[in-house]
Each structure stands twice: as C-alpha cells, then as structure tokens.
Design a protein around this motif. Structure first.
Motif, PDB file in Angstrom:
ATOM      1  N   LEU A 209      32.224  43.911  29.952  1.00 26.04           N
ATOM      2  CA  LEU A 209      33.380  43.646  30.800  1.00 26.04           C
ATOM      3  C   LEU A 209      33.195  42.323  31.529  1.00 26.04           C
ATOM      4  O   LEU A 209      32.062  41.932  31.836  1.00 26.04           O
ATOM      5  CB  LEU A 209      33.559  44.759  31.836  1.00 26.04           C
ATOM      6  CG  LEU A 209      33.952  46.149  31.333  1.00 26.04           C
ATOM      7  CD1 LEU A 209      33.953  47.134  32.507  1.00 26.04           C
ATOM      8  CD2 LEU A 209      35.302  46.127  30.652  1.00 26.04           C
ATOM      9  N   PRO A 210      34.285  41.634  31.852  1.00 28.53           N
ATOM     10  CA  PRO A 210      34.173  40.412  32.648  1.00 28.53           C
ATOM     11  C   PRO A 210      33.577  40.705  34.026  1.00 28.53           C
ATOM     12  O   PRO A 210      33.853  41.747  34.621  1.00 28.53           O
ATOM     13  CB  PRO A 210      35.619  39.930  32.775  1.00 28.53           C
ATOM     14  CG  PRO A 210      36.347  40.595  31.656  1.00 28.53           C
ATOM     15  CD  PRO A 210      35.680  41.914  31.453  1.00 28.53           C
TER      16      PRO A 210
ATOM     17  N   SER B  94      36.775  41.706  45.310  1.00 26.90           N
ATOM     18  CA  SER B  94      36.931  42.114  43.912  1.00 26.90           C
ATOM     19  C   SER B  94      37.996  43.195  43.764  1.00 26.90           C
ATOM     20  O   SER B  94      38.765  43.191  42.798  1.00 26.90           O
ATOM     21  CB  SER B  94      35.587  42.598  43.361  1.00 26.90           C
ATOM     22  OG  SER B  94      34.648  41.541  43.328  1.00 26.90           O
TER      23      SER B  94
ATOM     24  N   HIS C 252      41.414  42.620  41.536  1.00 25.94           N
ATOM     25  CA  HIS C 252      41.530  43.327  40.270  1.00 25.94           C
ATOM     26  C   HIS C 252      42.090  44.741  40.384  1.00 25.94           C
ATOM     27  O   HIS C 252      42.538  45.299  39.379  1.00 25.94           O
ATOM     28  CB  HIS C 252      40.157  43.383  39.590  1.00 25.94           C
ATOM     29  CG  HIS C 252      39.541  42.042  39.384  1.00 25.94           C
ATOM     30  ND1 HIS C 252      39.954  41.183  38.387  1.00 25.94           N
ATOM     31  CD2 HIS C 252      38.558  41.385  40.072  1.00 25.94           C
ATOM     32  CE1 HIS C 252      39.248  40.065  38.456  1.00 25.94           C
ATOM     33  NE2 HIS C 252      38.398  40.162  39.453  1.00 25.94           N
TER      34      HIS C 252
ATOM     35  N   LEU D 298      38.194  48.350  38.631  1.00 21.80           N
ATOM     36  CA  LEU D 298      36.907  47.733  38.951  1.00 21.80           C
ATOM     37  C   LEU D 298      35.780  48.747  38.887  1.00 21.80           C
ATOM     38  O   LEU D 298      35.683  49.656  39.716  1.00 21.80           O
ATOM     39  CB  LEU D 298      36.958  47.117  40.356  1.00 21.80           C
ATOM     40  CG  LEU D 298      35.664  46.456  40.830  1.00 21.80           C
ATOM     41  CD1 LEU D 298      35.394  45.174  40.046  1.00 21.80           C
ATOM     42  CD2 LEU D 298      35.717  46.166  42.333  1.00 21.80           C
TER      43      LEU D 298
ATOM     44  N   ALA E  95      33.444  40.558  37.812  1.00 18.84           N
ATOM     45  CA  ALA E  95      34.346  40.323  38.933  1.00 18.84           C
ATOM     46  C   ALA E  95      33.610  39.742  40.127  1.00 18.84           C
ATOM     47  O   ALA E  95      34.182  39.013  40.942  1.00 18.84           O
ATOM     48  CB  ALA E  95      35.035  41.618  39.344  1.00 18.84           C
TER      49      ALA E  95
ATOM     50  N   GLU F 265      38.364  47.480  33.739  1.00 22.31           N
ATOM     51  CA  GLU F 265      38.660  46.218  33.069  1.00 22.31           C
ATOM     52  C   GLU F 265      37.736  45.093  33.511  1.00 22.31           C
ATOM     53  O   GLU F 265      37.755  44.005  32.913  1.00 22.31           O
ATOM     54  CB  GLU F 265      40.119  45.837  33.312  1.00 22.31           C
ATOM     55  CG  GLU F 265      41.106  46.852  32.738  1.00 22.31           C
ATOM     56  CD  GLU F 265      42.550  46.505  33.018  1.00 22.31           C
ATOM     57  OE1 GLU F 265      42.800  45.416  33.598  1.00 22.31           O
ATOM     58  OE2 GLU F 265      43.435  47.319  32.669  1.00 22.31           O
ATOM     59  N   CYS F 266      36.942  45.312  34.551  1.00 19.30           N
ATOM     60  CA  CYS F 266      35.979  44.324  35.004  1.00 19.30           C
ATOM     61  C   CYS F 266      34.878  45.060  35.769  1.00 19.30           C
ATOM     62  O   CYS F 266      35.016  46.249  36.072  1.00 19.30           O
ATOM     63  CB  CYS F 266      36.631  43.245  35.873  1.00 19.30           C
ATOM     64  SG  CYS F 266      37.579  43.895  37.260  1.00 19.30           S
TER      65      CYS F 266
ATOM     66  N   ARG G 286      35.693  38.453  27.989  1.00 15.72           N
ATOM     67  CA  ARG G 286      36.826  37.784  28.627  1.00 15.72           C
ATOM     68  C   ARG G 286      38.076  38.660  28.528  1.00 15.72           C
ATOM     69  O   ARG G 286      38.249  39.359  27.548  1.00 15.72           O
ATOM     70  CB  ARG G 286      37.122  36.426  27.966  1.00 15.72           C
ATOM     71  CG  ARG G 286      36.024  35.389  28.209  1.00 15.72           C
ATOM     72  CD  ARG G 286      35.957  35.013  29.677  1.00 15.72           C
ATOM     73  NE  ARG G 286      34.951  33.981  29.917  1.00 15.72           N
ATOM     74  CZ  ARG G 286      33.688  34.231  30.186  1.00 15.72           C
ATOM     75  NH1 ARG G 286      33.274  35.482  30.240  1.00 15.72           N
ATOM     76  NH2 ARG G 286      32.838  33.263  30.388  1.00 15.72           N
TER      77      ARG G 286
ATOM     78  N   MET H 192      38.467  33.678  32.698  1.00 13.44           N
ATOM     79  CA  MET H 192      37.867  33.775  34.031  1.00 13.44           C
ATOM     80  C   MET H 192      36.894  32.624  34.238  1.00 13.44           C
ATOM     81  O   MET H 192      36.156  32.240  33.323  1.00 13.44           O
ATOM     82  CB  MET H 192      37.158  35.120  34.201  1.00 13.44           C
ATOM     83  CG  MET H 192      36.618  35.373  35.606  1.00 13.44           C
ATOM     84  SD  MET H 192      35.877  37.022  35.786  1.00 13.44           S
ATOM     85  CE  MET H 192      37.349  38.045  35.736  1.00 13.44           C
TER      86      MET H 192
END
Length: 295
Positions: A257-258, A98, A102, A107, A260, A214-215, A295, A1
């Motif tokens: 988490l990454p 976002s 995603h 999210l 977003a 996941e983000c 990531r 990302m």
C-alpha cells in the motif's frame, strides 16, 4: 504520491524515562545521515512544560510541539510525513494528518511497539503521554491531545507488542484490535533458531490485503526490537523481533500500500558509542520505510 519528507522532531517531554533527553541526542546523531533536501525541522520547546491541571505530564510543551508538527505537515502538501527523533507521542500529528488526508476507513495503521500505548490519562501510573499515544489517536484520553480525526481501531494492528498492562489488554479486547505475534508466526521453538523474516512479512501483507485499506501508516518504537540486536532504548523488553523481521515487514507493507505517513521513535542512545553502534539499524528501518513502490 510524492516522496516522503523527514520531519526531525526531537520531542522528549512525552517520555516516562528519567533519561528522556537522550532522545534529543539520538535525533542529533540521526540528523547528520538524513538528506538535507528531504528533511524539515519541527521546533520542540526546550523546557519540560507543565501538566496544566491535567493528569498528562509536561502537557504544555507537548501541545506546542504538536502544533508545530501540524504546521510543518501542512507545508508538505501531499508528501507523506515521516516523523523521526522523538518519543511515541510525537506521532500524533502525523496520524491525525493521515486520517484527514485519506479517511479513517481507508488508513491501515501498523504499530510496531513493545507496548500498546493504550493507557488512559486517568489511570496512567506515570502520566507520560507516550504510553497514551494510541488512546489519544483513537480519540479518547485528554481532550487537549485526543485526535479530532481518530484512527479506526478495525484497521489498527499491533505487531511485536508484549508488555501490556491489564487495562490495555482490556482495551485491546474491547476495541477488537488485531494483534500479530511474530513469535507464533515464525513458529520458532528453539531459542538458537533464527526466525524466518518472510513469515512476518507475509502476515503483514495478508493483514493489509484483508483490511481493505488503501494506504498505510507505519509507527516504529525501537523497543519492538530484541535487546540483543538493539540497545539504544529507554526500556528494553526481552523477546523482541529481529532487525531482519522488522525491515522485511515494513518493506512488505509499503510494497502493498502507498505510505500515508510514519513515525520512527525512541532512539535513545546512552553515549556516542552506543549511537554509532545502533544508528545503522535506524537507517535500515528508514530505508525499508522509503522503499515502497505501491501507488
């Protein structure tokens, strides 16, 4: 990302405060400390705008600003947008983008705010869009502002929220929104005792792990902070979180988490000296937000 990009969006039209223009002054103070190479401007109308026959005050200008933010986010590609410098309603374009990028079911949304911002336009006492932000992000409210790609209430977490009106309380219960109370988590009973920042950070990590997301999208309204540590807001609410708690929780989130996207809102200094006093805290929050290694 890709690395986050700051979107300077000094929107004030969503605020209920008679001193809403202080948000633009806060944005100006912050602008000088953001890296020019990683900052983009989102044009916000100068005029207040009108309600367009709806219960939402200044709706016409809010829609123009939101559309400009949408265009700016598209131009970023896959870089996470960090919207800064405005009222809470400025976060809508980032939340919507976002979800589209995603998926609502992946999210997690962390809402650091003294208020849940779940008012409905039909019953809002002020008509201010900031107080309706999450209602619109959930796909309800004014058709003009309601997100076409709404967030999932099961992945929404309110943190530090303590000024809740009865309708909002009912909405929280109806949707099963998760609430993290930093006071209970810290277990502080002595007002002279400083809470352990790691306790809230651990609760955030556990919540994100349990969510299956996941983000993460992080929203910060500075009124989440205790007025003893941060005063540059329109409506200070007692018994807020400490700066150490907030930054530790954000660091825990973006390490888990990454990122977003994010929105950093309601920096409204009453004077140049007030801006200078609280600006280091704003920069600490931004540093925490961009510290992620996930990531």
């Amino acid at each position: 990302m890709s690395k986050p990009v700051f979107l300077m969006m000094p929107e004030w039209q969503g605020s209920a405060s008679s001193r809403a223009m202080q948000l633009a002054e806060g944005a100006e103070a912050l602008r000088e400390d953001l890296p020019a190479s990683a900052t983009r401007e989102v044009p916000v109308p100068l005029e207040a705008g009108d309600a367009m026959g709806t219960p939402v005050a200044r709706l016409s200008s809010l829609l123009r600003a939101r559309d400009a933010a949408r265009e700016a986010i598209v131009e970023l590609g896959d870089a996470p947008p960090v919207i800064v410098g405005g009222d809470c309603a400025s976060s809508l374009a980032g939340l919507e983008a976002s979800v589209r990028a995603h998926g609502a079911d992946r999210l997690a949304v962390l809402w650091f705010d003294a208020h849940p911002d779940l008012q409905h336009p039909s019953t809002s006492p002020s008509g201010a869009a900031s107080g309706m932000t999450l209602r619109h992000a959930l796909g309800e409210g004014s058709p003009d502002l309601a997100c076409e790609a709404p967030i999932d209430p099961a992945l929404l977490t309110l943190i530090g929220t303590r000024a809740i009106d009865p309708e909002e309380d009912a909405e929280i219960e109806r949707r099963g929104v998760h609430v993290l109370d930093p006071v209970s988590i810290a277990g502080v009973t002595d007002p002279e005792q400083r809470p352990d920042p790691d306790a809230l950070a651990a609760a955030v990590r556990d919540r994100l792990a349990d969510s299956g997301a996941e983000c993460v999208y992080v929203h910060v309204d500075f009124d989440v902070l205790d007025p003893a540590e941060f005063s540059a807001v329109h409506e200070a609410v007692p018994f807020g979180v400490t700066v150490a708690q907030l930054t530790a929780a954000i660091r825990a989130a973006v390490a888990s988490l990454p990122l977003a996207g994010a929105s950093i809102c309601e920096f409204a200094p009453a004077s140049a000296s007030a801006a200078a006093e609280d600006l280091p805290t704003v920069l600490r929050v931004l540093a925490a937000l961009t510290s992620g290694t996930a990531r």
